[in-house]
Design an enzyme around this catalytic site. Structure first.
Site, mmCIF file in Angstrom:
data_model
loop_
_atom_site.group_PDB
_atom_site.id
_atom_site.type_symbol
_atom_site.label_atom_id
_atom_site.label_comp_id
_atom_site.label_asym_id
_atom_site.label_seq_id
_atom_site.Cartn_x
_atom_site.Cartn_y
_atom_site.Cartn_z
ATOM 1 N N SER A 137 0.853 -1.189 0.000
ATOM 2 C CA SER A 137 0.000 0.000 0.000
ATOM 3 C C SER A 137 0.890 1.241 0.000
ATOM 4 C CB SER A 137 -0.880 -0.014 1.254
ATOM 5 O OG SER A 137 -1.553 1.216 1.401
ATOM 6 N N LYS A 197 -1.488 -1.041 -4.159
ATOM 7 C CA LYS A 197 -2.625 -0.198 -3.767
ATOM 8 C C LYS A 197 -2.118 1.222 -3.636
ATOM 9 C CE LYS A 197 -4.704 0.219 0.801
ATOM 10 N NZ LYS A 197 -5.290 -0.573 1.907
ATOM 11 N N LYS A 223 -3.212 5.238 -2.550
ATOM 12 C CA LYS A 223 -4.202 6.037 -1.836
ATOM 13 C C LYS A 223 -4.688 7.133 -2.779
ATOM 14 C CE LYS A 223 -3.813 4.199 2.364
ATOM 15 N NZ LYS A 223 -4.952 3.661 3.127
ATOM 16 N N ASP A 237 -7.416 3.136 -2.654
ATOM 17 C CA ASP A 237 -8.039 3.237 -1.323
ATOM 18 C C ASP A 237 -8.293 4.709 -1.002
ATOM 19 O OD1 ASP A 237 -8.860 3.045 1.307
ATOM 20 O OD2 ASP A 237 -7.041 2.066 2.051
ATOM 21 N N GLU A 249 -11.334 0.756 -2.537
ATOM 22 C CA GLU A 249 -11.510 0.511 -1.104
ATOM 23 C C GLU A 249 -12.090 1.738 -0.408
ATOM 24 O OE1 GLU A 249 -7.881 -0.969 0.614
ATOM 25 O OE2 GLU A 249 -8.560 -0.691 2.679
ATOM 26 N N ASP A 262 -13.471 -1.331 4.206
ATOM 27 C CA ASP A 262 -12.448 -1.386 5.256
ATOM 28 C C ASP A 262 -13.086 -0.807 6.523
ATOM 29 O OD1 ASP A 262 -10.295 -0.868 6.977
ATOM 30 O OD2 ASP A 262 -9.024 0.088 5.499
ATOM 31 N N LYS A 319 -9.248 -6.452 9.059
ATOM 32 C CA LYS A 319 -8.151 -6.037 9.943
ATOM 33 C C LYS A 319 -8.499 -6.518 11.343
ATOM 34 C CE LYS A 319 -6.758 -1.871 7.454
ATOM 35 N NZ LYS A 319 -6.736 -0.383 7.477
ATOM 36 N N GLY A 322 -3.680 -3.767 6.583
ATOM 37 C CA GLY A 322 -2.562 -3.459 7.462
ATOM 38 C C GLY A 322 -2.766 -2.138 8.174
#
Ligand code: OSB
Ligand code: MG
Length: 374
Positions: free
Chosen positions: A142, A168, A170, A195, A220, A245, A269, A297
């Site tokens: 990520s 991934k 952001k 995400d 996400e 998430d 998670k 994570g």
């Protein structure tokens, strides 16, 4: 040791650590580099030690919990409940914590230490105690928001060379469709996802639809951190699978989201859902429903990372998770050996418990405070 042996904890030590990430991590909510968190050391009657790690951050941008709220909850409510009497199985820990509302990260940190202690008492790996069978797990990486497109492309090139199975990135308003479009020019076939950490609303539906063109594995948590209703509306409008998430804090959240069609994929998670027992319940339900899951994570140090690896050995963890190698985060992790990634995979340890040794010397180096409870 006999598996019928109850788990009696005689002492819990809270180690507060301060560790600096190699590079600052930026999301739609801001940037941070110094991570303050708790390592939980649970000492059993037998002298065996179970380790847990709290994933709450210093400020409540991700969920409502913080380092301070988790300390308050552990110290004043959860630790006394745990020390009061033994449990026969780690599943009983979340039951015992039921009178305490939410505060999932605080609960999960302690429950994780009990799971480690339990598997050490049995002399088996945590992965096996959880019912996992994989010998190695696939992992992705990520990447936070960068200052420039060039920086992002360069970082991704490095991770692709290292062999990570998916990337991934952001996103946030102003750093989204154009970025993904540009990335696809450089990496046309890369398993890629985005995400948003709740940065959008249904007003952005047209913008989010534009992402359908770029063959993302998933998007996400585009909408509010506590929403499952608007996500169901959005999922009907976009082709790209939505992964939740922040919105999934329990088995019941997962069930409702799946029933409503709010997502096609769930990021599990351990901290966010209140522990390994709840994580396993969500996993089992998703397996039954054919919903793919992966392990998220929280920029963990080695103990939390080891728990994530063990959980990911369960078979519905079909998609690569965010559990990257120690060196992606830290100059020196707190465990031996450190977590390493080879060709996008982590070999699952077959040592008992979390499978890694906590390095006492390194732990001491990062410790800013210690509290003992008996
Ligand atoms: O939303 O998945 C997230 C990091 C901190 C808080 C939330 C998230 C993340 C990440 C990085 O995406 C995961 C990791 O590398 O540990
Ligand atoms: Mg996320």
């Amino acid at each position: 040791m006999n598996h019928l042996q109850p788990i009696q904890i005689k002492e819990i030590i809270l180690h507060k650590l301060m560790m600096r990430l190699k590079a600052p991590f930026s999301t739609s909510f801001g940037t941070f580099q110094d991570k303050e968190f708790f390592v939980i050391e649970a000492i059993g009657e037998s002298g065996l030690i179970g380790w847990g790690e709290s994933v709450a951050f210093s400020s409540p941008w991700y969920t409502e919990e913080t380092v301070k709220t988790s300390e308050h909850m552990m110290e004043d409510f959860l630790i006394p409940l745990l020390l009061k009497k033994p449990v026969n199985h780690p599943d009983e820990v979340s039951e015992r914590f039921l009178p305490i509302r939410r505060n999932n990260m605080a609960k999960a940190a302690l429950e994780g230490a009990v799971w480690d202690l339990y598997s050490k008492q049995l002399g088996i790996p945590l992965s096996k105690a959880l019912g996992g069978t994989k010998k190695e797990i696939d992992v992705g990486v990520s990447i936070g928001i960068q200052d420039s497109m060039e920086d992002l492309v360069q970082l991704i090139e490095g991770y692709v060379e290292e062999g990570y199975k998916r990337v991934k990135v952001k996103i946030k308003p102003g750093w989204d469709v154009e970025v993904i479009k540009e990335l696809r020019k450089y990496f046309p076939n890369l398993p890629l996802m985005a995400d948003a950490n709740s940065a959008y609303t249904l007003k952005d539906i047209e913008l989010l639809k534009q992402l359908d063109e770029y063959d993302l594995l998933m998007i996400e948590q585009p909408l509010a951190h506590d929403d499952i209703v608007d996500h169901a509306i959005l999922q009907k409008e976009v082709k790209t699978p939505i992964c939740l998430d922040e919105s999934i804090t329990s088995f019941d959240d997962a069930r409702k989201a799946v029933e409503m069609g709010s997502c096609k994929i769930i990021n599990i998670k351990i901290g966010r859902v209140g522990g390994l027992t709840e994580a396993k319940k969500i996993h089992d339900y998703c397996k039954q429903k054919g919903i793919a899951v992966w392990c998220g994570g929280m920029l963990e140090a080695g103990i939390g990372r080891a728990h994530n690896i063990a959980l990911t050995t369960l078979d519905q963890f079909i998609l690569p998770g965010d559990t990257a190698g120690s060196s992606r985060y830290w100059e020196r992790d707190i465990i031996n050996p450190e977590v390493t990634v080879h060709k996008g995979q982590i070999i699952v340890s077959d040592n008992s418990g979390i499978g890694y040794e906590v390095d006492r010397e390194v732990l001491r180096r990062y410790t800013v405070e210690t509290k003992i409870f008996k």
